[in-house]
Design a protein around this motif. Sequence first.
Motif, PDB file in Angstrom:
ATOM      1  N   GLN A 174       0.833  -1.192   0.000  1.00 27.46           N
ATOM      2  CA  GLN A 174       0.000   0.000   0.000  1.00 27.46           C
ATOM      3  C   GLN A 174       0.875   1.251   0.000  1.00 27.46           C
ATOM      4  OE1 GLN A 174      -2.981  -0.835  -0.801  1.00 27.46           O
ATOM      5  NE2 GLN A 174      -3.908   1.066  -0.162  1.00 27.46           N
ATOM      6  N   GLU A 175       1.950   1.236   0.795  1.00 24.28           N
ATOM      7  CA  GLU A 175       2.861   2.365   0.872  1.00 24.28           C
ATOM      8  C   GLU A 175       3.567   2.606  -0.464  1.00 24.28           C
ATOM      9  OE1 GLU A 175       6.341   3.149   3.801  1.00 24.28           O
ATOM     10  OE2 GLU A 175       4.626   2.400   4.971  1.00 24.28           O
TER      11      GLU A 175
ATOM     12  N   GLU B 184       1.115   4.118  -2.869  1.00 24.53           N
ATOM     13  CA  GLU B 184       0.678   5.461  -2.484  1.00 24.53           C
ATOM     14  C   GLU B 184       1.643   6.555  -2.947  1.00 24.53           C
ATOM     15  OE1 GLU B 184      -1.899   8.185  -1.169  1.00 24.53           O
ATOM     16  OE2 GLU B 184      -2.273   6.031  -1.211  1.00 24.53           O
TER      17      GLU B 184
ATOM     18  N   LYS C  49       0.973   7.787  -6.516  1.00 24.41           N
ATOM     19  CA  LYS C  49      -0.337   8.459  -6.529  1.00 24.41           C
ATOM     20  C   LYS C  49      -0.220   9.859  -5.941  1.00 24.41           C
ATOM     21  CE  LYS C  49      -3.592   4.600  -6.222  1.00 24.41           C
ATOM     22  NZ  LYS C  49      -4.614   3.974  -5.373  1.00 24.41           N
ATOM     23  N   GLU C  50       0.499   9.976  -4.844  1.00 24.87           N
ATOM     24  CA  GLU C  50       0.676  11.277  -4.203  1.00 24.87           C
ATOM     25  C   GLU C  50       1.482  12.215  -5.097  1.00 24.87           C
ATOM     26  OE1 GLU C  50       2.764  12.987  -0.182  1.00 24.87           O
ATOM     27  OE2 GLU C  50       1.893  10.972  -0.113  1.00 24.87           O
TER      28      GLU C  50
END
Length: 70
Positions: free
Chosen positions: A6-7, A10, A13-14
């Motif tokens: 997930q990290e 992310e 995406k960020e």
Amino acid sequence: MSDQLQEIIEVPKEFLRDGLQFISKSQKPDRREFIKISQAVGVGFLIMGAVGYVVKLIHIPLNNILMGGA
């Protein structure tokens, strides 16, 4: 393991979200602003060129004196 995945997902995406936000807030410079920026860059080029010329002008004779002139 799932938290690490997930990290990893992310981060891009960020980055994409921040990039799109930056692009949406930025704008093209108007004519007056563009001319001011161009003049500043031109003056910078002239100053850097003059500094380089002076350094070279001093370096060549100094190098010939130190190396015994050939």
